[in-house]
Design an enzyme around this catalytic site. Structure first.
Site, mmCIF file in Angstrom:
data_model
loop_
_atom_site.group_PDB
_atom_site.id
_atom_site.type_symbol
_atom_site.label_atom_id
_atom_site.label_comp_id
_atom_site.label_asym_id
_atom_site.label_seq_id
_atom_site.Cartn_x
_atom_site.Cartn_y
_atom_site.Cartn_z
ATOM 1 N N SER A 16 0.826 -1.216 0.000
ATOM 2 C CA SER A 16 0.000 0.000 0.000
ATOM 3 C C SER A 16 0.861 1.267 0.000
ATOM 4 O O SER A 16 1.840 1.364 0.735
ATOM 5 C CB SER A 16 -0.920 0.017 1.217
ATOM 6 O OG SER A 16 -1.553 1.282 1.320
ATOM 7 N N ARG A 17 0.458 2.234 -0.806
ATOM 8 C CA ARG A 17 1.151 3.522 -0.840
ATOM 9 C C ARG A 17 0.583 4.502 0.181
ATOM 10 O O ARG A 17 1.094 5.614 0.339
ATOM 11 C CB ARG A 17 1.038 4.133 -2.239
ATOM 12 C CG ARG A 17 1.958 3.446 -3.209
ATOM 13 C CD ARG A 17 1.838 3.909 -4.636
ATOM 14 N NE ARG A 17 2.750 3.065 -5.390
ATOM 15 C CZ ARG A 17 3.906 3.467 -5.892
ATOM 16 N NH1 ARG A 17 4.274 4.724 -5.799
ATOM 17 N NH2 ARG A 17 4.702 2.632 -6.514
ATOM 18 N N SER A 18 -0.466 4.109 0.868
ATOM 19 C CA SER A 18 -1.107 5.049 1.796
ATOM 20 C C SER A 18 -0.200 5.498 2.941
ATOM 21 O O SER A 18 -0.232 6.678 3.309
ATOM 22 C CB SER A 18 -2.398 4.444 2.354
ATOM 23 O OG SER A 18 -3.350 4.341 1.323
ATOM 24 N N LYS B 25 -13.249 -4.252 2.541
ATOM 25 C CA LYS B 25 -14.122 -3.073 2.422
ATOM 26 C C LYS B 25 -15.595 -3.361 2.710
ATOM 27 O O LYS B 25 -16.323 -2.461 3.132
ATOM 28 C CB LYS B 25 -13.989 -2.444 1.034
ATOM 29 C CG LYS B 25 -12.683 -1.692 0.816
ATOM 30 C CD LYS B 25 -12.697 -0.984 -0.529
ATOM 31 C CE LYS B 25 -11.481 -0.092 -0.679
ATOM 32 N NZ LYS B 25 -11.556 0.734 -1.900
ATOM 33 N N ASN C 22 -14.308 2.576 2.929
ATOM 34 C CA ASN C 22 -12.855 2.683 2.761
ATOM 35 C C ASN C 22 -12.206 3.482 3.887
ATOM 36 O O ASN C 22 -10.979 3.585 3.950
ATOM 37 C CB ASN C 22 -12.481 3.277 1.390
ATOM 38 C CG ASN C 22 -12.584 4.787 1.360
ATOM 39 O OD1 ASN C 22 -13.378 5.372 2.098
ATOM 40 N ND2 ASN C 22 -11.795 5.419 0.513
ATOM 41 N N ASP D 219 -13.991 7.097 -1.844
ATOM 42 C CA ASP D 219 -13.455 6.761 -3.171
ATOM 43 C C ASP D 219 -14.148 7.554 -4.287
ATOM 44 O O ASP D 219 -13.492 8.028 -5.213
ATOM 45 C CB ASP D 219 -13.621 5.263 -3.453
ATOM 46 C CG ASP D 219 -12.608 4.412 -2.700
ATOM 47 O OD1 ASP D 219 -11.543 4.932 -2.330
ATOM 48 O OD2 ASP D 219 -12.886 3.218 -2.492
ATOM 49 N N GLY E 262 -17.223 -1.413 -16.378
ATOM 50 C CA GLY E 262 -17.035 -2.181 -15.156
ATOM 51 C C GLY E 262 -18.201 -1.968 -14.203
ATOM 52 O O GLY E 262 -18.921 -0.961 -14.298
ATOM 53 N N TYR F 146 -3.801 2.982 -11.955
ATOM 54 C CA TYR F 146 -2.666 3.925 -11.896
ATOM 55 C C TYR F 146 -1.316 3.236 -12.014
ATOM 56 O O TYR F 146 -0.264 3.873 -11.844
ATOM 57 C CB TYR F 146 -2.741 4.822 -10.650
ATOM 58 C CG TYR F 146 -2.715 4.091 -9.342
ATOM 59 C CD1 TYR F 146 -1.507 3.744 -8.742
ATOM 60 C CD2 TYR F 146 -3.898 3.746 -8.702
ATOM 61 C CE1 TYR F 146 -1.485 3.074 -7.543
ATOM 62 C CE2 TYR F 146 -3.890 3.072 -7.499
ATOM 63 C CZ TYR F 146 -2.677 2.735 -6.926
ATOM 64 O OH TYR F 146 -2.668 2.063 -5.739
HETATM 65 P P1 ATR Z 1 -12.856 -3.346 -8.178
HETATM 66 O O1 ATR Z 1 -13.286 -3.427 -6.746
HETATM 67 O O2 ATR Z 1 -11.465 -2.848 -8.383
HETATM 68 O O3 ATR Z 1 -13.835 -2.613 -9.029
HETATM 69 P P2 ATR Z 1 -13.881 -5.917 -8.950
HETATM 70 O O4 ATR Z 1 -15.024 -5.710 -8.032
HETATM 71 O O5 ATR Z 1 -13.208 -7.247 -8.960
HETATM 72 O O6 ATR Z 1 -12.747 -4.865 -8.671
HETATM 73 O O7 ATR Z 1 -14.365 -5.552 -10.427
HETATM 74 C C1 ATR Z 1 -13.550 -5.763 -11.547
HETATM 75 C C2 ATR Z 1 -14.288 -5.272 -12.788
HETATM 76 O O8 ATR Z 1 -13.431 -5.503 -13.927
HETATM 77 C C3 ATR Z 1 -15.570 -6.030 -13.054
HETATM 78 O O9 ATR Z 1 -16.514 -5.147 -13.618
HETATM 79 C C4 ATR Z 1 -15.119 -7.075 -14.070
HETATM 80 O O10 ATR Z 1 -16.139 -7.568 -14.900
HETATM 81 P P3 ATR Z 1 -17.065 -8.830 -14.425
HETATM 82 O O11 ATR Z 1 -18.095 -8.257 -13.513
HETATM 83 O O12 ATR Z 1 -17.621 -9.366 -15.667
HETATM 84 O O13 ATR Z 1 -16.126 -9.786 -13.722
HETATM 85 C C5 ATR Z 1 -14.140 -6.273 -14.884
HETATM 86 N N1 ATR Z 1 -13.229 -7.114 -15.668
HETATM 87 C C6 ATR Z 1 -12.283 -7.940 -15.189
HETATM 88 N N2 ATR Z 1 -11.647 -8.541 -16.212
HETATM 89 C C7 ATR Z 1 -12.213 -8.100 -17.380
HETATM 90 C C8 ATR Z 1 -12.011 -8.340 -18.778
HETATM 91 N N3 ATR Z 1 -11.083 -9.194 -19.204
HETATM 92 N N4 ATR Z 1 -12.788 -7.685 -19.664
HETATM 93 C C9 ATR Z 1 -13.737 -6.839 -19.231
HETATM 94 N N5 ATR Z 1 -13.982 -6.555 -17.941
HETATM 95 C C10 ATR Z 1 -13.244 -7.179 -17.011
#
Ligand code: ATR
Length: 280
Positions: free
Chosen positions: A20-22, A71, A92, A108, A134, A225
């Site tokens: 963690s960078r925090s 979280k 968070n 966030d 996402g 990032y």
């Molecule tokens: P975070 O808390 O960082 O948002 P997460 O809850 O694991 O992490 O969510 C990751 C996101 O990246 C999800 O929307 C995931 O899509 P799915 O819901 O279908 O899993 C998306 N994601 C991960 N790999 C992907 C890929 N190869 N192509 C498109 N979306 C992807």
């Protein structure tokens, strides 16, 4: 009554947490502002979250950040969850109040928005539809902030369509859920594109999206990032779109948390950005 008077203790609870960078970020502010206090990594294995959260009060902590994978798990151990954290469905930041109550917040979304506004002061939430790629934790934070800021439409696009639909429904009429195949068509007329997926992160393939249909005035934001300039941001910059990188979110989500614990609003300066960007 206040065990922490004179010296403020805070930290980041996660598993693992050594990367963690925090601590570097909050440590910089503590030194810069000449405060008496410290910010430490708090490695807490899954299954011991309840004990750890309750321990904050006994140990005299002002509070802590919470990161992966805790979280959501911390929530049931808190006395109060603020409305934004409830909307996002995750915490968070924990603040221990003067009278010992444990309050959960989520900074966030506001941190992401502030990073975007710092990078692109001309951007307005009302300017047009936002496309969010996402539907995970980061997407929940970003979309909650966009809805609160007055975005007229939020198009949530996710590989797993059902998650996009569920997130859209939780935001009310302003948001719509879409499948991954629609991602390029949805760029038509957009004023903002945000990547909240892990695609483009070091060790992952670049995000698979062509930007041809995105208006050139649209801002492109990435929550990833590492690297600072993701392939998405590089492609956006090459065609003239304004951009905002993921470091802005990391730095700005920390500000309200620091202010709640230390009682002083810290600054995000160019020097701090450079310090935090080292090695990214
Ligand atoms: P975070 O808390 O960082 O948002 P997460 O809850 O694991 O992490 O969510 C990751 C996101 O990246 C999800 O929307 C995931 O899509 P799915 O819901 O279908 O899993 C998306 N994601 C991960 N790999 C992907 C890929 N190869 N192509 C498109 N979306 C992807």
């Amino acid at each position: 009554m206040n065990a922490r008077k004179g010296f403020t203790l805070a930290g980041v609870m996660g598993w693992p947490v050594s990367h963690s960078r925090s601590p570097r970020l909050h440590g910089h502010w503590i030194a810069e502002l000449g405060l008496q206090g410290t910010y430490v990594p708090l490695p807490v294995p899954p299954g011991r979250v309840g004990e750890a959260v309750r321990g904050l009060r006994a140990l005299g902590f002002a509070g802590c950040n919470v990161t992966i994978p805790h979280k959501v798990a911390v929530m049931e151990h808190l006395d109060e969850i603020d409305p934004m954290a409830r909307q996002i469905g995750a915490v968070n930041t924990i603040v221990v109040t003067e009278d010992g109550r444990l309050v959960g917040r989520n900074t966030d979304g506001e941190g992401w928005l502030r990073g975007l506004r710092d990078a692109q002061p001309g951007w307005r939430a009302e300017a047009g539809p936002a496309v969010v790629l996402g539907a995970g934790g980061a997407a929940r934070a970003v979309t909650a902030a966009l809805a609160a800021a007055g975005a007229p439409a939020i198009r949530i696009v996710n590989r797993t369509r059902e998650k996009a639909d569920a997130l859209a429904a939780s935001l009310g009429g302003v948001a719509t859920g879409h499948g991954w195949a629609e991602r390029e068509a949805l760029l038509d007329g957009a004023a903002l594109l945000v990547n909240t997926t892990s695609q483009g992160m070091k060790g992952q393939p670049p995000l698979d999206i062509a930007l041809e249909r995105l208006p050139r005035a649209a801002v492109v934001s990435d929550v990833v990032y590492t690297p600072l300039e993701t392939p998405l941001l590089a492609a956006a910059r090459a065609r003239g779109n304004p951009t905002s990188d993921g470091l802005g979110m990391l730095l700005n989500q920390a500000r309200p948390a620091f202010a709640a614990w230390f009682g002083v609003e810290p600054e995000v300066t160019a020097e701090l950005r450079a310090l935090m960007a080292e090695g990214l």
